[in-house]
Design an enzyme around this catalytic site. Sequence first.
Site, PDB file in Angstrom:
ATOM      1  N   ASP A 506       0.837  -1.204   0.000  1.00 63.10           N
ATOM      2  CA  ASP A 506       0.000   0.000   0.000  1.00 63.10           C
ATOM      3  C   ASP A 506       0.867   1.248   0.000  1.00 63.10           C
ATOM      4  O   ASP A 506       0.625   2.207   0.743  1.00 63.10           O
ATOM      5  CB  ASP A 506      -0.953  -0.005   1.206  1.00 63.10           C
ATOM      6  CG  ASP A 506      -1.938   1.156   1.174  1.00 63.10           C
ATOM      7  OD1 ASP A 506      -2.249   1.643   0.081  1.00 63.10           O
ATOM      8  OD2 ASP A 506      -2.387   1.588   2.253  1.00 63.10           O
ATOM      9  N   MET A 507       1.882   1.261  -0.835  1.00 64.54           N
ATOM     10  CA  MET A 507       2.776   2.406  -0.949  1.00 64.54           C
ATOM     11  C   MET A 507       2.314   3.361  -2.049  1.00 64.54           C
ATOM     12  O   MET A 507       3.118   3.881  -2.834  1.00 64.54           O
ATOM     13  CB  MET A 507       4.215   1.935  -1.197  1.00 64.54           C
ATOM     14  CG  MET A 507       4.859   1.276  -0.002  1.00 64.54           C
ATOM     15  SD  MET A 507       4.975   2.424   1.401  1.00 64.54           S
ATOM     16  CE  MET A 507       5.689   1.345   2.644  1.00 64.54           C
TER      17      MET A 507
END
Length: 827
Positions: A506-507
């Site tokens: 989830d970058m």
Amino acid sequence: MEKFVAIIMAIFAAPLFIGGAYLLSLGGSPYYLIAGVIILTTAFLLFKKHWSAYGLYALFIVATMAWALWESGFYWWALAPRVGFPLIFGLLMLLPWVSNKMRGPKTQVAANAAANTSTTNNAKKSPLYYWGLLVSVAVGALLSFGSLANNATDKLGELDLTAANDDEQNVSSDETSANLGDPLSNGQQTPDGEWSAYGRTDYGQRYSPLDKINTDNVKDLELAWQIQTGDVKGPNDVGETTYQATPLKIGNGLYLCTPHNWVLALDADSGETLWKFDPQVEENLQRQHQTCRGVSYYAGQATSPVQVQKIAGNTFENASKQCDAKIFIPTSDAKLYALDPNTGQRCQDFGDDGALDLMHNMPFNQAGYYYSTSPPVIAGDTIIVAGAVNDNYDVNSPSGVIRAYDVNTGEILWNWDSGDPDNTAPFDVNDPTQTYKTSSPNSWSVATADEELGLAYFPMGNRTPDQLGSYRNAAEEKYATSVVALDIETGEARWVQQFVHHDLWDMDTPAQPTLLDLDTADGVQPALVVPTKQGDVYVLNRATGEPIVPIKERPAPQGYLIAGEHAAPTQPYSGLSFEPEPLTEKDMWGASLVDQMMCRIEFNQLNYDGRYTPPSTNGSLVYPGNFGTFNWGGIAVDPENGVMFGMPTYLAFTSKLIPRDTLGDAETNKGEQGVNANEGADYAVELGPFLSPLGVPCQQPPWGTIAGADLATGDIAYQRKNGTVQDLSPIPIKLELGVPGIGGPIITKGGVAFLSAATENNFRAYDLKNGDVLWNVRIPAGGQATPMTYLNSKGEQMVVLVAGGHGSVGTTIGDYVLAYKLSDQDK
């Protein structure tokens, strides 16, 4: 008294003994087991009134100090939890009510050695034991408190800010203006005293050419006015109901939005509410966010300034009208409204009587799963709208499609879907058989645009589920977690630069790209600067996407993968980076030895091979965490000096995959943190910050900093801890640990950077040159928004901050808008 102290020490030592043994079995430090044994032994001897307790404990303090200095260096916040309680117990043992009770064969002092043993002599202190303990405690305390004078974490330096005042520059005024942003739709530049887009202009610099407030007089800022909007978090709102808005200043009005998507037009001089538009968005607990970062402004063709009128009631209920200029507001029920900036009435020719339903052509239509939290970008007569898709709720979710509409009619002009990027021809909004791609990567943050190049720049997120990569097609893999340049006229992707390959963490690229013309060793280049959650700041040529500051690849961890998953063998990183060093067990922190030990235990239990350790069923440590080194607050850029100012934050997170058949009755989908169901997938995911049992970060501070860097060279001039724990601690003590935050800064030509954002109810001004705090005031609620600045009708420079708190980070909730100006004597 001695028995009471002995019991307290034993109670403290028991978990050290038990936990220390378990920590050692995990391959961790043996110190905690040894400490537990020694403190327990000391407690037993103290209970029995043996002087040997003092000798043993003196040696223990000496050994503890040596171990603490070896592990942490001469740094107070690392030393304090290691030596604090051992020294406190030593002080308690030195109290006369304890030491006078000791007895044993070596209790006589030398002066009484020839005297007969008596009860009186047996009570006297032993120089060898008592004074040995006293010296060890004194030296330990001296070393510990002496470390307060050592700035062990800050990097001090200065930015070169001479360009803005260099009269010998051969730069035309037109070139300087172009470096500050594109003209408005009426052909005019944003006036120096106004703020016409989220980042002041479509270049997203968050830089104001105003200099009436400067480094010499900013200390004299005073509150000019404040209002409360009336929109507050309700009992049925989602956890992350938060104020994140940056107002616009157009003509005589300020325009801002609230968490429930009200639009307020305020008098720029007094703060008086002139009109309010409330679209009456219904509550929906399936939303992950209830927020609004801002509205968008279209100047139309008129050349006369906006004059906001006083309108009573809710203008949503008023009749619509013809509009030239427009204010646009995206809402959390997936609508886009166009409003007249003078009266707040809906613009009748846009969409359906002033509104567009953004759920058209979506493959799935779950209420609360898709909405825009960020203002659209407007380029010429085109408004381009992106949106957020809930993370990890359902494999089958709405699309992350980016769409362009005619700014006057609402007619769709093109759609770019990262899951089907070559098909940009506009879908028929009335044809339900034409649908965008399921769950494709979205762009939830703020975009920028360069009309001269004909490009709009979008920071891209990931496809949900964020931690499971098997659902992605090749196009989604290409465009996820990147910045993409889209042709404003056709929607076609001109270039893409990816920042994480096969993102499992989830970058998302979280921040607005910033555009400026950057003076480099190869000449002036049209640049784009974008910070990332990982801490890298990428500096690219915005025409081509090629790096200005070098980008390299390095090997990435490959272990702990679930069946059917893979990890990219290498990952990119930038030559300008604020990424932290990888965590080790020595970096674990706590208020005491016990909770520090608990953090060490969890650290050793988690899978961790450094940055990009894949998520796993055992649980993996993600550092930097997906809260981000940078998030939507991004950075501010001084385009005349080619420098940036930002707020790097450091919080580790944990990520755990939960097999569907073991999920049981776990509560799911309560926000981005906690357990999210990933309906339709084989695994749910549990995410959260890496915290001690006391709820503080497990890694040692600082957790929040401010920093300045040269964008052309990639050199970091300074990085300093930022903020105190006065609003985080049960006791409001102003201890400057450097606290995390979310929100953004601005820069002014006066050499001042303004930032609130930290998890502390304070608003600060900094010297852009070196990061010194020049002004610091308390505010009534959390300031997790980006400020702005403008000129009022008297020519006074105002600084405005929306302070309403942040539901996820726990700052004080409110509904304030605060405006500051120089005191009368400093005008």
